[in-house]
Each structure stands twice: as structure tokens, then as C-alpha cells.
Design a protein around this motif. Structure first.
Motif, short mmCIF file in Angstrom:
data_model
loop_
_atom_site.label_atom_id
_atom_site.label_comp_id
_atom_site.label_asym_id
_atom_site.label_seq_id
_atom_site.Cartn_x
_atom_site.Cartn_y
_atom_site.Cartn_z
N TRP A 16 0.79 -1.23 0.00
CA TRP A 16 0.00 0.00 0.00
C TRP A 16 0.82 1.28 0.00
O TRP A 16 0.32 2.33 -0.37
CB TRP A 16 -0.98 0.02 1.17
CG TRP A 16 -0.33 0.19 2.52
CD1 TRP A 16 0.16 -0.81 3.31
CD2 TRP A 16 -0.07 1.41 3.21
NE1 TRP A 16 0.69 -0.28 4.46
CE2 TRP A 16 0.57 1.09 4.43
CE3 TRP A 16 -0.33 2.76 2.94
CZ2 TRP A 16 0.96 2.03 5.35
CZ3 TRP A 16 0.06 3.71 3.87
CH2 TRP A 16 0.70 3.35 5.06
N PHE A 17 2.09 1.22 0.40
CA PHE A 17 2.85 2.45 0.59
C PHE A 17 3.93 2.59 -0.47
O PHE A 17 3.94 3.53 -1.25
CB PHE A 17 3.43 2.45 2.00
CG PHE A 17 3.75 3.81 2.55
CD1 PHE A 17 3.60 4.97 1.84
CD2 PHE A 17 4.23 3.92 3.84
CE1 PHE A 17 3.91 6.21 2.37
CE2 PHE A 17 4.53 5.15 4.40
CZ PHE A 17 4.37 6.28 3.66
N GLY A 18 4.86 1.68 -0.47
CA GLY A 18 5.90 1.67 -1.50
C GLY A 18 5.61 0.53 -2.45
O GLY A 18 4.54 -0.06 -2.41
N GLU A 19 6.55 0.23 -3.29
CA GLU A 19 6.39 -0.94 -4.17
C GLU A 19 7.30 -2.08 -3.75
O GLU A 19 7.06 -3.22 -4.09
CB GLU A 19 6.61 -0.52 -5.62
CG GLU A 19 5.47 0.38 -6.07
CD GLU A 19 5.71 1.06 -7.39
OE1 GLU A 19 6.85 1.06 -7.89
OE2 GLU A 19 4.74 1.60 -7.94
N GLU A 20 8.35 -1.73 -3.00
CA GLU A 20 9.22 -2.70 -2.35
C GLU A 20 9.52 -2.14 -0.97
O GLU A 20 9.63 -0.93 -0.81
CB GLU A 20 10.54 -2.87 -3.10
CG GLU A 20 10.46 -3.54 -4.43
CD GLU A 20 11.84 -3.66 -5.05
OE1 GLU A 20 12.81 -4.01 -4.34
OE2 GLU A 20 11.96 -3.38 -6.24
N ALA A 21 9.70 -3.03 -0.01
CA ALA A 21 10.01 -2.56 1.34
C ALA A 21 10.85 -3.59 2.07
O ALA A 21 10.77 -4.79 1.79
CB ALA A 21 8.72 -2.29 2.12
N ARG B 187 10.96 1.50 -1.66
CA ARG B 187 11.35 1.86 -3.02
C ARG B 187 10.12 1.86 -3.92
O ARG B 187 9.18 1.11 -3.69
CB ARG B 187 12.37 0.84 -3.55
CG ARG B 187 13.71 0.93 -2.86
CD ARG B 187 14.65 -0.20 -3.28
NE ARG B 187 14.28 -1.50 -2.76
CZ ARG B 187 14.46 -1.91 -1.51
NH1 ARG B 187 14.98 -1.12 -0.63
NH2 ARG B 187 14.12 -3.11 -1.14
N TRP B 188 10.18 2.72 -4.93
CA TRP B 188 9.10 2.82 -5.90
C TRP B 188 9.65 2.53 -7.29
O TRP B 188 10.85 2.65 -7.54
CB TRP B 188 8.49 4.22 -5.85
CG TRP B 188 7.67 4.46 -4.63
CD1 TRP B 188 6.32 4.33 -4.52
CD2 TRP B 188 8.12 4.83 -3.33
NE1 TRP B 188 5.92 4.61 -3.23
CE2 TRP B 188 7.00 4.93 -2.48
CE3 TRP B 188 9.39 5.11 -2.78
CZ2 TRP B 188 7.10 5.26 -1.14
CZ3 TRP B 188 9.48 5.45 -1.44
CH2 TRP B 188 8.35 5.52 -0.64
N GLU C 223 -5.09 4.36 0.20
CA GLU C 223 -4.52 3.13 -0.34
C GLU C 223 -4.44 2.04 0.72
O GLU C 223 -4.67 0.86 0.43
CB GLU C 223 -3.14 3.41 -0.95
CG GLU C 223 -3.25 4.24 -2.22
CD GLU C 223 -1.91 4.43 -2.92
OE1 GLU C 223 -1.03 3.56 -2.79
OE2 GLU C 223 -1.76 5.45 -3.61
N LEU C 224 -4.13 2.42 1.95
CA LEU C 224 -4.11 1.44 3.05
C LEU C 224 -5.50 0.84 3.23
O LEU C 224 -5.64 -0.39 3.32
CB LEU C 224 -3.65 2.11 4.35
CG LEU C 224 -3.78 1.26 5.61
CD1 LEU C 224 -2.94 0.00 5.53
CD2 LEU C 224 -3.42 2.09 6.84
N ALA C 225 -6.53 1.67 3.26
CA ALA C 225 -7.90 1.16 3.40
C ALA C 225 -8.25 0.23 2.25
O ALA C 225 -8.83 -0.83 2.46
CB ALA C 225 -8.89 2.32 3.49
N GLY C 226 -7.88 0.62 1.04
CA GLY C 226 -8.15 -0.24 -0.12
C GLY C 226 -7.44 -1.58 -0.03
O GLY C 226 -8.01 -2.63 -0.35
#
Length: 143
Positions: free
Chosen positions: A33-38, A51-52, A135-138
Motif C-alpha cells: 500500500w505504501f511503497g512498491e518494495e520494502a 522503493r518505488w 490506499e491502506l484502506a483499499g
């Protein structure tokens, strides 16, 4: 008068604190929900990174961990040089709310920014939290 220093947002989520906690504190959850890699080492002093696809990445330091209740980290300020020691502090607080969770996010530390960067960074993070919490809720609502 000084610069605004604090952004605070609260959202009610229809999911138990444990599920919200996992979305906030695991590499899988953050990447969804936040980045694309973590990556995250979930302990005070632990390193984290997101990372995005655009190539942008941000280094974070875990500052506070109270299982299923409070998660805090500091992170780089994108408008400052990478070696600048100034950071903002982000804290998520989770409270049971019926069958769900009331999540509050507070980010502080903007008053330390130079005049030329303050408005851009503060406004960007204000808009960013509105978007990211959506995005977190989704992510949590997805089957």
C-alpha cells in the motif's frame, strides 16, 4: 509566526488492530500500500527502506514499537541532501474501535526545514497522507 510542524490524520478501518498492524509493520504490508518494495527490521533502531518503480527510495529508522498499538519511524526529507541529518518523525497509533481500528498518523518535524523547502514538503506530505491512507484502506478491504 513559525511554520506548521504537524500533520495529523485519523481514519476508522473495518479491520482488527492485528491486521492493520501487519499492514504497517511488515515488508509485505508496506509494499502493498505504501511503497512498491520494502524492507524493515521491526525493532527500535532498526533500518527500513521503501522503493518505488520510479527509482525513488527512502531510508527510515524504526524509533518506537509497541505491538499492535504504536509504530514510529523517522525518515529522510526528500528536499534535503541525502546526507542531511534532519528527519521527520511519523507515528501510527492504533486503537480498537468496535470490530475495527481507529488509526491515527502524526508526522512532525517540518518546522526545521528551510523556508524555501518547507511549504513544498509540508503540502506534499499533507496530500500524501490523504492518498496513502486511502490506499491502506483499499489494501485492507481487498479480498
Amino acid at each position: 509566526m513559525g511554520f506548521p510542524d504537524r500533520i495529523e490524520r485519523t481514519v476508522d478501518l473495518a479491520h482488527p488492530p492485528g491486521k492493520v498492524w501487519a499492514a504497517l509493520t511488515t515488508a509485505e504490508g508496506l509494499a502493498a500500500w505504501f511503497g512498491e518494495e520494502a524492507d524493515i527490521d521491526l525493532r527500535p533502531g532498526g533500518a527500513a527502506r521503501m522503493r518505488w518503480a520510479s527509482g525513488y527510495s527512502v531510508e527510515m529508522r524504526v524509533e518506537r514499537v509497541e505491538e499492535s498499538a504504536v509504530f514510529g519511524f523517522t525518515w529522510q526529507i526528500e528536499e534535503l541532501p541525502e546526507d542531511d541529518p534532519r528527519r521527520t518523525y511519523v507515528e501510527f497509533t492504533l486503537e480498537p474501535a468496535g470490530a475495527g481500528t481507529r488509526l491515527t498518523v502524526v508526522e512532525t518535524g517540518f518546522a526545521q526545514l528551510p523556508e524555501g523547502a518547507h511549504r513544498k514538503v509540508y503540502d506534499g506530505h499533507t496530500q500524501g497522507w490523504a492518498s496513502e491512507l486511502g490506499e491502506l484502506a483499499g489494501y485492507l478491504d481487498a479480498p
